[in-house]
Design a protein around this motif. Structure first.
Motif, short mmCIF file in Angstrom:
data_model
loop_
_atom_site.label_atom_id
_atom_site.label_comp_id
_atom_site.label_asym_id
_atom_site.label_seq_id
_atom_site.Cartn_x
_atom_site.Cartn_y
_atom_site.Cartn_z
N GLY A 25 0.85 -1.19 0.00
CA GLY A 25 0.00 0.00 0.00
C GLY A 25 0.87 1.23 0.00
O GLY A 25 2.03 1.21 -0.43
N ALA A 26 0.30 2.30 0.50
CA ALA A 26 1.07 3.54 0.59
C ALA A 26 2.22 3.35 1.57
O ALA A 26 2.13 2.59 2.53
N VAL A 27 3.30 4.04 1.33
CA VAL A 27 4.47 3.96 2.20
C VAL A 27 4.27 4.94 3.35
O VAL A 27 3.99 6.12 3.13
N ARG A 28 4.43 4.45 4.57
CA ARG A 28 4.29 5.29 5.76
C ARG A 28 5.63 5.87 6.19
O ARG A 28 5.71 7.02 6.60
N SER A 29 6.68 5.06 6.11
CA SER A 29 8.00 5.55 6.50
C SER A 29 9.10 4.74 5.83
O SER A 29 8.90 3.58 5.45
N VAL A 30 10.25 5.37 5.70
CA VAL A 30 11.45 4.74 5.17
C VAL A 30 12.57 5.03 6.17
O VAL A 30 12.76 6.17 6.56
N ILE A 109 18.94 1.51 2.68
CA ILE A 109 17.56 1.43 3.14
C ILE A 109 17.49 0.28 4.13
O ILE A 109 17.77 -0.87 3.79
N ALA A 110 17.13 0.60 5.38
CA ALA A 110 17.06 -0.43 6.42
C ALA A 110 15.69 -1.10 6.43
O ALA A 110 15.60 -2.32 6.55
N ASP A 111 14.62 -0.31 6.32
CA ASP A 111 13.29 -0.89 6.21
C ASP A 111 12.29 0.13 5.71
O ASP A 111 12.55 1.32 5.69
N VAL A 112 11.16 -0.42 5.28
CA VAL A 112 10.07 0.39 4.74
C VAL A 112 8.79 -0.07 5.43
O VAL A 112 8.55 -1.27 5.54
N HIS A 113 7.99 0.87 5.89
CA HIS A 113 6.69 0.53 6.49
C HIS A 113 5.61 0.87 5.47
O HIS A 113 5.47 2.01 5.05
#
Length: 126
Positions: A25-30, A109-113
């Protein structure tokens, strides 16, 4: 300003990962790991990231930067130390110059929410 090109590269990598994830879905945080020696100004990167995200899947996403201190290891005596800024690249124990940087150059990039759930880290260098 190379922070804009970094922001654009991050957005491109996250959008590529989203295209390969059917329920993304939409990305909340990177979350980015940014090394002390990477030559990146975190505030400038955050500013550029916000601008570059407009009109993308990442619009409104938060950029979280995780600083990684610069560390070096002396090859002859194996002593390890924080290099600091400006970096000290001679061993404080033996004064040797045969050193290896073990951390501090990261830009990853460590993670994507995504939406309400966290996906596996993308783990790509920018």
């Amino acid at each position: 300003m190379h922070e804009m090109s970094i922001a654009l590269a991050v957005i491109d990598q996250v959008e590529t990962a989203a295209a390969q994830t059917p329920d993304a879905g939409a990305v909340r945080s990177v979350r980015l790991r940014v090394g002390e020696l990477a030559g990146v100004v975190p505030d400038a990167l955050a500013f550029c990231f916000e601008l570059a995200c407009a009109g993308t899947l990442l619009e409104g996403a938060e950029l979280v930067t995780e600083p990684v201190p610069g560390r070096a290891r002396c090859t002859p005596c194996a002593h390890e130390w924080a290099v600091g800024m400006p970096p000290r690249l001679t061993c404080p124990e033996c004064d040797g110059a045969d050193v290896e940087l073990v951390s501090g150059r990261e830009l990853q990039i460590a993670d994507v929410h995504w939406g309400d759930a966290a996906r596996e880290p993308i783990s790509e260098e920018c």
